[in-house]
Write a protein that holds these residues in place. Structure first.
Motif, PDB file in Angstrom:
ATOM      1  N   ALA A 107       0.802  -1.104   0.075  1.00 54.74           N
ATOM      2  CA  ALA A 107      -0.062  -0.017  -0.111  1.00 54.74           C
ATOM      3  C   ALA A 107       0.867   1.280   0.076  1.00 54.74           C
ATOM      4  CB  ALA A 107      -0.784  -0.027   1.219  1.00 54.74           C
ATOM      5  N   ARG A 108       2.068   1.310   0.823  1.00 59.40           N
ATOM      6  CA  ARG A 108       2.891   2.317   0.674  1.00 59.40           C
ATOM      7  C   ARG A 108       3.612   2.788  -0.707  1.00 59.40           C
ATOM      8  NH1 ARG A 108       4.276   0.128   5.612  1.00 59.40           N
ATOM      9  NH2 ARG A 108       6.178  -0.910   4.833  1.00 59.40           N
ATOM     10  N   TRP A 109       3.924   1.550  -1.301  1.00 58.04           N
ATOM     11  CA  TRP A 109       4.296   1.463  -2.673  1.00 58.04           C
ATOM     12  C   TRP A 109       3.420   2.038  -3.562  1.00 58.04           C
ATOM     13  CZ3 TRP A 109       2.763  -1.164  -7.189  1.00 58.04           C
ATOM     14  CH2 TRP A 109       3.489  -0.734  -8.225  1.00 58.04           C
ATOM     15  N   MET A 110       2.204   1.773  -3.478  1.00 55.57           N
ATOM     16  CA  MET A 110       1.280   2.416  -4.364  1.00 55.57           C
ATOM     17  C   MET A 110       0.837   3.758  -4.138  1.00 55.57           C
ATOM     18  SD  MET A 110      -1.441  -1.332  -4.457  1.00 55.57           S
ATOM     19  CE  MET A 110      -2.436  -0.744  -6.037  1.00 55.57           C
ATOM     20  N   ALA A 111       0.719   3.908  -2.813  1.00 60.25           N
ATOM     21  CA  ALA A 111       0.571   5.437  -2.559  1.00 60.25           C
ATOM     22  C   ALA A 111       1.598   6.484  -3.026  1.00 60.25           C
ATOM     23  CB  ALA A 111       0.426   5.548  -0.945  1.00 60.25           C
ATOM     24  N   ALA A 112       2.808   5.768  -2.955  1.00 58.16           N
ATOM     25  CA  ALA A 112       4.002   6.601  -3.456  1.00 58.16           C
ATOM     26  C   ALA A 112       3.977   6.827  -4.996  1.00 58.16           C
ATOM     27  CB  ALA A 112       5.512   6.075  -3.281  1.00 58.16           C
ATOM     28  N   LEU A 113       3.620   5.574  -5.683  1.00 51.73           N
ATOM     29  CA  LEU A 113       3.500   5.650  -7.215  1.00 51.73           C
ATOM     30  C   LEU A 113       2.299   6.551  -7.523  1.00 51.73           C
ATOM     31  CD1 LEU A 113       4.257   4.380  -9.990  1.00 51.73           C
ATOM     32  CD2 LEU A 113       2.297   2.624  -9.514  1.00 51.73           C
ATOM     33  N   ALA A 114       1.267   6.575  -6.735  1.00 55.33           N
ATOM     34  CA  ALA A 114       0.094   7.467  -6.899  1.00 55.33           C
ATOM     35  C   ALA A 114       0.430   9.124  -6.786  1.00 55.33           C
ATOM     36  CB  ALA A 114      -1.265   7.213  -6.007  1.00 55.33           C
ATOM     37  N   ALA A 115       1.377   9.294  -5.565  1.00 53.86           N
ATOM     38  CA  ALA A 115       1.825  10.579  -5.698  1.00 53.86           C
ATOM     39  C   ALA A 115       2.453  11.242  -6.560  1.00 53.86           C
ATOM     40  CB  ALA A 115       2.489  10.704  -4.131  1.00 53.86           C
ATOM     41  N   ASP A 116       3.597  10.210  -7.318  1.00 47.45           N
ATOM     42  CA  ASP A 116       4.363  10.645  -8.320  1.00 47.45           C
ATOM     43  C   ASP A 116       3.508  10.984  -9.580  1.00 47.45           C
ATOM     44  OD1 ASP A 116       6.884  10.842  -9.432  1.00 47.45           O
ATOM     45  OD2 ASP A 116       6.555   9.114 -10.626  1.00 47.45           O
ATOM     46  N   TRP A 117       2.541  10.005  -9.786  1.00 44.34           N
ATOM     47  CA  TRP A 117       1.695  10.403 -10.970  1.00 44.34           C
ATOM     48  C   TRP A 117       0.897  11.724 -10.593  1.00 44.34           C
ATOM     49  CZ3 TRP A 117       2.001   9.125 -15.685  1.00 44.34           C
ATOM     50  CH2 TRP A 117       2.583   7.998 -15.942  1.00 44.34           C
ATOM     51  N   ASP A 118       0.435  11.925  -9.681  1.00 48.93           N
ATOM     52  CA  ASP A 118      -0.224  13.149  -9.151  1.00 48.93           C
ATOM     53  C   ASP A 118       0.703  14.309  -9.404  1.00 48.93           C
ATOM     54  OD1 ASP A 118      -2.709  11.805  -8.596  1.00 48.93           O
ATOM     55  OD2 ASP A 118      -2.160  11.930  -6.226  1.00 48.93           O
ATOM     56  N   ARG A 119       1.952  14.387  -8.933  1.00 50.57           N
ATOM     57  CA  ARG A 119       3.011  15.392  -9.319  1.00 50.57           C
ATOM     58  C   ARG A 119       3.044  15.679 -10.727  1.00 50.57           C
ATOM     59  NH1 ARG A 119       5.338  13.192  -4.947  1.00 50.57           N
ATOM     60  NH2 ARG A 119       6.773  11.814  -6.193  1.00 50.57           N
TER      61      ARG A 119
END
Length: 118
Positions: free
Chosen positions: A88-100
């Motif tokens: 879940a932490r990995w997916m959240a970091a991936l989502a945050a990167d895409w949001d940026r």
């Protein structure tokens, strides 16, 4: 391979691979709802044999999603949330990167639109 010897990427790959199967997700849901139970008990609640349940539990165990402990003649299985938390932490970091990235694209597009109006 133990959790300590796996790279974070390998651990996430293992979890995602284990969760790719709908029966394994169902077994994980049942374990989460019921706590510690045996493969026999799980097999009574799903449309597959006990042997198939044991094989699915072995995949979930290898991914670090469940653990089993022997109680008499049976093995009791329980959810291990740490592997899910790491994924879940990995997916959240991936989502945050895409949001940026998307925010940057939006800023560039808005700037280009403002420039074209001037």
């Amino acid at each position: 391979m133990t959790d300590e010897r796996r790279s974070p990427g390998e651990a996430v790959d293992s979890v995602l691979g284990a969760l790719a199967d709908p029966m394994r997700r169902q077994l994980l849901d049942l374990l989460a709802a019921q706590g510690e139970v045996s493969a026999t008990t799980l097999a009574e609640r799903v449309p597959v044999s006990r042997q198939a349940v044991v094989k699915h539990l072995a995949v979930l165990d290898a991914a670090g999603l469940v653990s089993g402990r022997r109680v008499g003649r049976e093995v009791q299985y329980a959810v291990r949330p740490a592997a899910l938390d790491a994924t879940a932490r990995w997916m959240a970091a991936l989502a945050a990167d895409w949001d940026r990235r998307l925010a940057h694209i939006k800023r560039v597009a808005e700037a280009a639109e403002r420039d074209s109006r001037q």
